[in-house]
Design an enzyme around this catalytic site. Sequence first.
Site, PDB file in Angstrom:
ATOM      1  N   GLU A 305       0.820  -1.212   0.000  1.00 31.10           N
ATOM      2  CA  GLU A 305       0.000   0.000   0.000  1.00 31.10           C
ATOM      3  C   GLU A 305       0.854   1.261   0.000  1.00 31.10           C
ATOM      4  O   GLU A 305       0.647   2.183   0.803  1.00 31.10           O
ATOM      5  CB  GLU A 305      -0.955  -0.020   1.198  1.00 31.10           C
ATOM      6  CG  GLU A 305      -1.935  -1.181   1.118  1.00 31.10           C
ATOM      7  CD  GLU A 305      -3.061  -1.128   2.153  1.00 31.10           C
ATOM      8  OE1 GLU A 305      -2.823  -0.620   3.235  1.00 31.10           O
ATOM      9  OE2 GLU A 305      -4.168  -1.609   1.821  1.00 31.10           O
ATOM     10  N   ASP A 384      -9.043  -8.492   2.866  1.00 33.97           N
ATOM     11  CA  ASP A 384      -8.816  -7.468   3.885  1.00 33.97           C
ATOM     12  C   ASP A 384      -9.990  -7.361   4.851  1.00 33.97           C
ATOM     13  O   ASP A 384     -10.766  -6.418   4.768  1.00 33.97           O
ATOM     14  CB  ASP A 384      -8.596  -6.112   3.197  1.00 33.97           C
ATOM     15  CG  ASP A 384      -8.029  -5.069   4.142  1.00 33.97           C
ATOM     16  OD1 ASP A 384      -7.739  -5.423   5.292  1.00 33.97           O
ATOM     17  OD2 ASP A 384      -7.882  -3.916   3.730  1.00 33.97           O
ATOM     18  N   GLU A 412     -13.390  -1.791  10.947  1.00 33.31           N
ATOM     19  CA  GLU A 412     -13.205  -0.974   9.741  1.00 33.31           C
ATOM     20  C   GLU A 412     -14.301  -1.218   8.707  1.00 33.31           C
ATOM     21  O   GLU A 412     -14.912  -0.279   8.198  1.00 33.31           O
ATOM     22  CB  GLU A 412     -11.836  -1.278   9.138  1.00 33.31           C
ATOM     23  CG  GLU A 412     -11.608  -0.568   7.822  1.00 33.31           C
ATOM     24  CD  GLU A 412     -10.238  -0.845   7.229  1.00 33.31           C
ATOM     25  OE1 GLU A 412      -9.445  -1.581   7.855  1.00 33.31           O
ATOM     26  OE2 GLU A 412      -9.953  -0.324   6.138  1.00 33.31           O
TER      27      GLU A 412
HETATM   28  C1  GCV Z   1      -2.924   0.253   8.503  1.00 31.72           C
HETATM   29  C2  GCV Z   1      -6.293  -1.876   5.056  1.00 31.72           C
HETATM   30  C3  GCV Z   1      -6.701  -0.653   5.826  1.00 31.72           C
HETATM   31  C4  GCV Z   1      -5.506   0.249   6.102  1.00 31.72           C
HETATM   32  C5  GCV Z   1      -4.467  -0.580   6.879  1.00 31.72           C
HETATM   33  C6  GCV Z   1      -4.100  -1.780   6.022  1.00 31.72           C
HETATM   34  C7  GCV Z   1      -3.117  -2.687   6.744  1.00 31.72           C
HETATM   35  O1  GCV Z   1      -5.896  -1.504   3.791  1.00 31.72           O
HETATM   36  O2  GCV Z   1      -7.666   0.051   5.099  1.00 31.72           O
HETATM   37  O3  GCV Z   1      -5.928   1.336   6.869  1.00 31.72           O
HETATM   38  O4  GCV Z   1      -3.343   0.200   7.145  1.00 31.72           O
HETATM   39  O5  GCV Z   1      -5.252  -2.535   5.747  1.00 31.72           O
HETATM   40  O6  GCV Z   1      -3.579  -3.632   7.331  1.00 31.72           O
HETATM   41  O7  GCV Z   1      -1.938  -2.434   6.701  1.00 31.72           O
END
Ligand code: GCV
Length: 886
Positions: A305, A384, A412
């Site tokens: 990411e 995710d 989330e």
């Molecule tokens: C901390 C997802 C979440 C991100 C998170 C990522 C991860 O993409 O939306 O906020 O980042 O997972 O687990 O690293």
Amino acid sequence: MSKLRLVSFLLSAAALYGETGASAWLRYAPLDGPALTASRQAVQPVLSVLDSSPIAGSARDEIIRGIRGMLDRVPRLESGIPQESAIVIGTLAELQASAPTWKLQKPDLIADGYWLKTVTVGRNRYTVIAAINERGLLYGSFALLRKIAIGEPVLQLDELSNPYAPVRWVNHWDNLAGTIERGYGGRSIFWDAGKVRGDLSRVSDYGRLLASLGINGCSIDNVNADPKIMSPELAPQIARIADAFRPWGVRIAVSVDFTSPQKIGGLPTFDPLDAKVVEFWKTAIDKLYQSVPDLAGVVMKADSEGRQGPSAYGRTHADAANVVARALKPHGGLIFYRGFVYDNHMDWNNPKNDRGRAAWDNFHDLDGKFDDNAVIQIKNGPIDFQVREAPSPLLGTLEKTNEALELQITQEYFGQSKYNVNLVPYWKDTMDFDMHAKGAGTPVKALAAGKVFHQPNSGFVGVSNIGLDDNWSGNQLSQGNLYGFGRLAWNPDLSSKQIIDEWTKLTFGLNPKVVDTIDAMQLSTWKTFEHYTGPLGLQTLTDIVGDHYSVNVEASEYNGWGQWHRADAKGVGMDRTVATGTGFIGQYRPEVAKVFESEATTPDDLLLFLHHVPYTYKLHDGKTVIQYLYDAHYQGVEEVAAYVQQWKALKGMVDEQRYNQVLTQLEYQHGQAIVWRDAVNVWFEAASKIPDGRGRVGHWPGRVEAESMTLAGYTVQDWGKPGIDPRGIAKTPAPGTRGAPVGQPGPPQAGAPGRGAGGGRGGFGASPPAEDASGGKIVVCTAGAAAPCSASTKYTGVAGTYSLNVEYFDTPNGASHYRLFVGKQVVDEWVGDLRLPSRRMDAGASTRHTTEGVALRPGDEIRIEGKPDGMETAALDYLEILPDKN
Ligand code: GCV
């Protein structure tokens, strides 16, 4: 009445009036009735603690606090073995030395485990809390108190409890600024404005909560790590956090950035094989240990990411993990290297691309190449934390590497702190899934705990959900997820029912009606949420390029993030088969792959996660996929509506403050479930052109669209026609457009709720999907607060008592004022000032206000007056007139 009883009486009277939730499941509320009598008989008000460590000191204080709260007695402290009945806390070695005649031995007790044992000597009865280390003493003390609190007998005890896995950690995604990525319970308890907070009292309260569950590690900063965490000036501050946790047996860890050698060390490189980089990590880690000698280790997210990683130098994840592992090794520290590695710029046009494959593709060849203090931390699903995913195949693959199962406690994708979703049944589902990693009988929990391939540093990691809010998690019920994670990390063989039942009793008391109602509700919430947000393995159909909260069916499509469900005019689902799809299913062991490869043997609830099928495909019960989608969404709404009624039946049995808070939450969730139902169903009906067999979709009894009302000041906004984005319909995209998503999604912003614009019809700035508005249209008042707008309609039905639902949009940039009139009479008024995750006018901002018991006669004029505030336009979607249920 003794003074103490009077105090307890006043406390309990106050408790019925209001509890903030700050005590969570450690309320130690006064017992009454048979539970009080039995516990008073069984629990001696004399306490001796043989161990002198600070952790045993916490155990002592906790026992005193608990007995005082629940049994209205202040235990007397003694030393050694009292010549009277007593509670005795000590390690086996201490007990053997002080009471050799008791001959206490328990060879199967392991580190952190405890043994609750009643020893009777003559007329004296001792309740012994034994362990082989200090943490075990603390955990045993909490266990005894839990038993008393939930009314279990403690008169004759002989109970050994060992932790299932050595690693039982929580991760925090707290930014040094004090915000929390995906945090919904307020600001960070650790950080503020780039520094560790001055007042760490909440950290020690949190340590107590964690210890009560047996959690022994906590990382204190975001995995999207700020390189400054390694800066020398922060080390003494970090040490203060470790100090606050230490009496609770919780060791801290830090998340570190892989580019630190460059960003903090000033080196020209962060190549893990470069000698200077090796030296950087060694020196930096040594320094951290000077401040925090018992640091548990570090967490690292790399090549994911937008974060840089070893691929920058053509190195492997093993190279990356090992350079840090070797620096940690002399101190006994662990590195948790995250398996969450994937390309977020994948070509969505290529049907062979699949984010689900990424973790396995990146790590399976590296099995055996990681040092023994490196742990691969693997999310439960390959995508995710979606509402339902098949378990990550990587969990069943690594044989020569430590692994840990990562679960997300913070909700989330589960309605954040707004919805009530208990995740324990979901986690159990994953943990119990048999991966056939070494023949049958190798469930995920055993693999994650290192039991199958004998990896000693394995276990469970949960992304925590707490912040500075009084109730920790932004609402009362999400505390149950932290509780559930901790209990499962200690013993994943516990049933969902048992965990939820414990939590309910500890949190809301022992009234059987309260317990039965809350237990049943919490046990069902995950499936309810699935019904209205993502059934059949569709995953959560949420705004994945925006707030991860609002319904947005197409937000996952036409972008590189890879959360595709590939719904088009003919069918839906990701083809992950080996035969015709992405090949993901081939990553499982053959026994599992065989079941998943065929549509016929795939469980219905994972069908669309693994297969692309026509809408007319028949599920195992003969129902078509499209009809199931419609029905499930209606079912989900009915289930949430039932929660509201069930909760109302508890009025007077739960303290008023929490009763009202939960009721408001459930009513809000009910409104949102309707928004989800309508948006998803309208979209799929438009896409598939197959009408709902039961004729409900698009036909809402009692609904009067705002745009069809008589408007004064309000103007109509048209959000277009629902259905498939033209990019999904185009058979042959114009040359050069393939794989070029509109607005390349950016990396996630620390602390921000979304991923920037781009993809589907989501993202900030993009117009909301048409199906977010009933009938595709809304009305907005742009006249300003000075001149309120109104929308009115004539009631034409039969006379009676009705509920009036007003669906309006509550955005964060204002607090519009609404009044509801029947004729000249104001029957209700309210302010749109909820703090919702949605940042724009879309489904996530769509909010329902219900006014019950309104007497209507034919010809009555119903008028909604909206007074805008700030940037908010007092926007309305519809009015609904429904017969009153009461
Ligand atoms: C901390 C997802 C979440 C991100 C998170 C990522 C991860 O993409 O939306 O906020 O980042 O997972 O687990 O690293």
